[in-house]
Design a protein around this motif. Structure first.
Motif, short mmCIF file in Angstrom:
data_model
loop_
_atom_site.label_atom_id
_atom_site.label_comp_id
_atom_site.label_asym_id
_atom_site.label_seq_id
_atom_site.Cartn_x
_atom_site.Cartn_y
_atom_site.Cartn_z
N ILE A 1 0.85 -1.20 0.00
CA ILE A 1 0.00 0.00 0.00
C ILE A 1 0.88 1.25 0.00
CG2 ILE A 1 -1.69 1.33 1.31
CD1 ILE A 1 -2.83 -1.15 -0.09
N ASN A 2 1.91 1.27 0.84
CA ASN A 2 2.81 2.41 0.88
C ASN A 2 3.53 2.61 -0.45
OD1 ASN A 2 2.31 3.43 3.40
ND2 ASN A 2 3.93 2.28 4.43
N GLN A 3 3.89 1.51 -1.08
CA GLN A 3 4.56 1.59 -2.37
C GLN A 3 3.66 2.25 -3.41
OE1 GLN A 3 6.14 -2.19 -3.78
NE2 GLN A 3 5.82 -1.58 -5.90
N LYS A 4 2.38 1.90 -3.38
CA LYS A 4 1.43 2.51 -4.33
C LYS A 4 1.22 3.98 -4.03
CE LYS A 4 -1.07 -1.70 -5.58
NZ LYS A 4 -2.38 -2.38 -5.70
N ASN B 1 2.61 9.82 -5.21
CA ASN B 1 3.30 11.04 -4.77
C ASN B 1 4.33 11.52 -5.78
OD1 ASN B 1 1.90 11.30 -2.41
ND2 ASN B 1 3.47 10.38 -1.11
N SER B 2 4.84 10.59 -6.58
CA SER B 2 5.84 10.96 -7.59
C SER B 2 5.20 11.64 -8.80
CB SER B 2 6.59 9.70 -8.06
OG SER B 2 5.75 8.86 -8.84
N GLY B 3 3.87 11.73 -8.80
CA GLY B 3 3.17 12.38 -9.90
C GLY B 3 2.50 11.43 -10.87
N ALA B 4 2.66 10.14 -10.65
CA ALA B 4 2.04 9.16 -11.54
C ALA B 4 0.53 9.11 -11.29
CB ALA B 4 2.65 7.78 -11.31
N PRO B 5 -0.28 9.03 -12.32
CA PRO B 5 -1.74 8.98 -12.12
C PRO B 5 -2.18 7.64 -11.57
CG PRO B 5 -1.21 8.70 -14.45
CD PRO B 5 0.09 9.01 -13.75
N PRO B 6 -3.24 7.61 -10.77
CA PRO B 6 -3.76 6.33 -10.28
C PRO B 6 -4.27 5.48 -11.44
CG PRO B 6 -4.71 8.19 -9.08
CD PRO B 6 -4.01 8.75 -10.26
N ARG B 7 -3.98 4.18 -11.36
CA ARG B 7 -4.36 3.25 -12.43
C ARG B 7 -5.66 2.54 -12.06
NH1 ARG B 7 1.23 0.41 -11.37
NH2 ARG B 7 0.23 0.70 -9.33
N VAL B 8 -6.61 2.56 -13.00
CA VAL B 8 -7.96 2.05 -12.75
C VAL B 8 -8.21 0.76 -13.53
CG1 VAL B 8 -10.41 2.51 -13.18
CG2 VAL B 8 -8.95 4.30 -12.22
N LEU B 9 -8.85 -0.18 -12.86
CA LEU B 9 -9.40 -1.37 -13.50
C LEU B 9 -10.91 -1.27 -13.41
CD1 LEU B 9 -9.35 -4.25 -14.70
CD2 LEU B 9 -9.10 -5.12 -12.36
N ASP B 10 -11.58 -1.26 -14.57
CA ASP B 10 -13.03 -1.12 -14.64
C ASP B 10 -13.65 -2.49 -14.91
OD1 ASP B 10 -15.64 -0.33 -14.96
OD2 ASP B 10 -15.20 1.30 -16.37
N LEU B 11 -14.31 -3.07 -13.90
CA LEU B 11 -14.97 -4.36 -14.03
C LEU B 11 -16.42 -4.16 -14.45
CD1 LEU B 11 -13.57 -6.12 -10.83
CD2 LEU B 11 -12.65 -6.20 -13.15
N LYS C 1 -4.91 11.90 -2.72
CA LYS C 1 -3.89 12.94 -2.60
C LYS C 1 -3.62 13.28 -1.13
CE LYS C 1 -4.49 15.22 -7.08
NZ LYS C 1 -4.93 16.45 -7.79
N GLU C 2 -4.68 13.33 -0.34
CA GLU C 2 -4.50 13.60 1.09
C GLU C 2 -3.71 12.48 1.76
OE1 GLU C 2 -8.41 14.13 2.61
OE2 GLU C 2 -8.77 16.01 1.52
N ALA C 3 -3.99 11.24 1.36
CA ALA C 3 -3.24 10.11 1.91
C ALA C 3 -1.78 10.20 1.51
CB ALA C 3 -3.84 8.79 1.42
N GLY C 4 -1.54 10.63 0.28
CA GLY C 4 -0.17 10.79 -0.18
C GLY C 4 0.59 11.85 0.60
N SER C 5 -0.10 12.95 0.90
CA SER C 5 0.54 14.02 1.67
C SER C 5 0.92 13.55 3.07
CB SER C 5 -0.39 15.23 1.76
OG SER C 5 -0.67 15.75 0.49
N ARG C 6 0.02 12.78 3.68
CA ARG C 6 0.32 12.26 5.02
C ARG C 6 1.49 11.29 4.99
NH1 ARG C 6 -5.23 11.63 5.19
NH2 ARG C 6 -5.00 9.37 4.94
N THR C 7 1.50 10.42 4.00
CA THR C 7 2.59 9.45 3.88
C THR C 7 3.91 10.15 3.66
OG1 THR C 7 1.05 7.83 2.96
CG2 THR C 7 3.39 7.43 2.61
N GLN C 8 3.90 11.20 2.85
CA GLN C 8 5.12 11.93 2.57
C GLN C 8 5.68 12.57 3.83
OE1 GLN C 8 4.62 14.76 -0.63
NE2 GLN C 8 6.53 14.08 -1.55
#
Length: 500
Positions: free
Chosen positions: A6-9, A14-24, A483-490
């Motif tokens: 989870i932290n890796q994702k 945080n590096s600027g990569a967009p979240p990747r979506v799987l649409d079922l 994004k908020e989760a990313g800020s906290r992790t950072q």
């Protein structure tokens, strides 16, 4: 290991990569469209219908054959999917899973709970309710997404005595997710349609401590029928089958201030070129046969364009260009005169009365011309069939409905693929059912979105979809949480500053 993944994702985002979506159960891509506009990358989809899968691939993967292949979620495992598309290792591949098993999955709900079914690796072979939910949850287990969005009809909350989203929440909570679900009506989010649906959002507990749903952007006093349907859906919750402490249902967000009125049908489709069915029929340009979607209809520059229509023409990446390719209508020569006489809001009983009046008028006309048609004769029956629809007007009151000009449309259903009588155009001069592009506009699909297949297949794809503007509102809310989760992790991982 889950914590590290989870932290890796999060760090990747945080590096600027967009979240990747799987649409079922992606269909043609209503959810994908909203998430794409909000900044997500649509990495992959799973859709069993070949035409809908082709539409999704055309709009989100430039028609790539690998993405266009129809896939049965009960047969294709996550590992097979990522291998086929070359996406990498399963657990590293996807950040967000979206979608909703078709509502037909609830047609034969049994007594066993989904939570018990989920413990059985071959559950979908034994319980029809699990046939589509269990593989969905298997994908969640395999991909370990940061966030999940599930959509379905309101009745999923009270189907056969089961509250299915509550059962899904119980499973997700066991897997480390925070979960909530609610009912949202699309008219409150800028869609010119009163469509009520259940939405469930879940975040991994390392992502969020609470769940928010998007606040309304528009307002309407919904007709009483929608209140009644909502009460039926909420019956199990209202009856206390789930206590406050155990129930994950939350009330829809309320308006925080004065809001503009809901988008009307006329604002949605009033700028599109007129199709006067009776005139086209007389000219011979409207004929029986399959309707393809490959003929360009230019916009009419003389017709006023509302703010909503302008948004549909200029949606980033799906602009309308010179016109539209799917402004086609059904061939219904018997019914055009009936449509012209109906008033907005009229349903089948009123349509039947108009039809019978037309029949009586025609009968009087042929009598004046010297033709004696006796009731009960083959000539009488043939004339009646040519004017009066055959449906019992006491049993099918909702089969037909003429739209209101100055209100959002009623719910667009997949049944449009079989007929379009539920959405008769409000303009009596045009006297017809809505076109494919008008249905798409009412569902908030932009003009540059392409539907594969012919007319009936396009109608079905549109009716099955989640309105893209609703998807966009939900996607923005989920993006903000990530994004908020990313800020906290950072902050948590930043090295301590040297002192002294």
């Amino acid at each position: 290991m889950a914590h590290a993944l989870i932290n890796q994702k999060i760090l990747r985002l945080n590096s600027g990569a967009p979240p990747r979506v799987l649409d079922l159960f992606s269909g043609c891509g209503g959810l994908s469209l909203g998430f794409s506009r909000a900044g997500f990358t649509i990495a992959s989809s799973v859709e069993n219908d070949p035409v809908a899968a082709a539409s999704h691939a055309r709009n989100f993967h430039a028609g790539d054959r690998g993405h266009a292949e129809p896939l049965d979620i009960t047969r294709v495992k996550p590992r097979q999917l990522v291998r086929k598309l070359g996406l990498g290792r399963v657990a590293d591949t996807i950040d967000v899973i979206i979608g909703g098993p078709p509502c037909q999955a609830f047609a034969r709900v049994g007594r066993s709970k989904l939570r018990e079914i989920d413990d059985h690796p071959e559950a979908f072979r034994h319980d029809p309710r699990a046939k589509l939910f269990s593989p969905y949850l298997d994908y969640v287990r395999a991909f370990k997404p940061l966030a999940i969005l599930m959509e379905n009809v309101p009745d999923v909350m009270n189907f056969g005595g089961h509250n299915v989203p509550q059962e899904v929440c119980e499973i997700l909570e066991d897997r480390g997710y925070l979960c909530a679900y609610t009912l949202l009506n699309s008219a409150f989010y800028g869609v010119p349609q009163m469509r009520e649906r259940m939405f469930l959002i879940a975040y991994h507990r390392e992502i969020a401590s609470s769940i928010l749903f998007p606040e309304p952007t528009h307002w309407i006093d919904l007709p009483s029928g929608y209140t009644g349907s909502r009460n039926v859906a909420l019956k199990l919750i209202s009856a206390g089958h789930e206590t406050d402490s155990s129930c994950n249902y939350v009330d829809p967000p309320g308006a925080t201030g004065p809001l503009p009125p809901a988008v009307t049908a006329h604002e949605a489709i009033g700028d599109l070129p007129e199709l006067q069915a009776r005139k086209l029929l007389k000219e011979g340009s409207l004929k029986r046969g399959a309707r393809r979607l490959d003929q360009l209809t230019a916009y009419d520059p003389a017709r006023p364009v509302s703010n909503y229509a302008r948004e549909m023409k200029t949606w980033p990446g799906f602009e309308g260009g010179a016109g539209i390719y799917d402004h086609v209508i059904r061939f219904l020569p018997r019914d055009y005169e009936i449509f012209a006489r109906m008033s907005p809001g009229d349903q089948y009983p009123e349509a039947y009365e108009h039809a019978f009046a037309l029949f009586r008028s025609k009968l009087e006309e042929v009598t004046r011309m010297g033709q004696n048609i006796i009731p009960g004769s083959s000539e009488y029956d043939e004339l009646r069939r040519s004017i009066v629809p055959p449906y019992d007007h006491t049993k099918f009151p909702n089969k037909w409905r003429k739209m209101w000009r100055d209100m959002p449309a009623r719910t667009i259903m997949a049944h449009l693929g079989k007929d379009s009588y539920s959405h008769i155009h409000y303009d009596s001069e045009q006297a017809r059912t809505i076109s494919v592009r008008e249905a798409a506009r009412l569902q908030s699909f932009p003009d540059g979105f392409i539907f594969e297949g012919a007319m009936n297949q396009a109608f079905r794809q549109i009716g099955n979809a989640v309105p893209p503007l609703v998807a966009f509102a939900l996607a923005k809310t989920i993006m903000n949480t990530l994004k908020e989760a990313g800020s906290r992790t950072q902050k948590d991982t930043a090295p301590l500053a040297e002192t002294g």
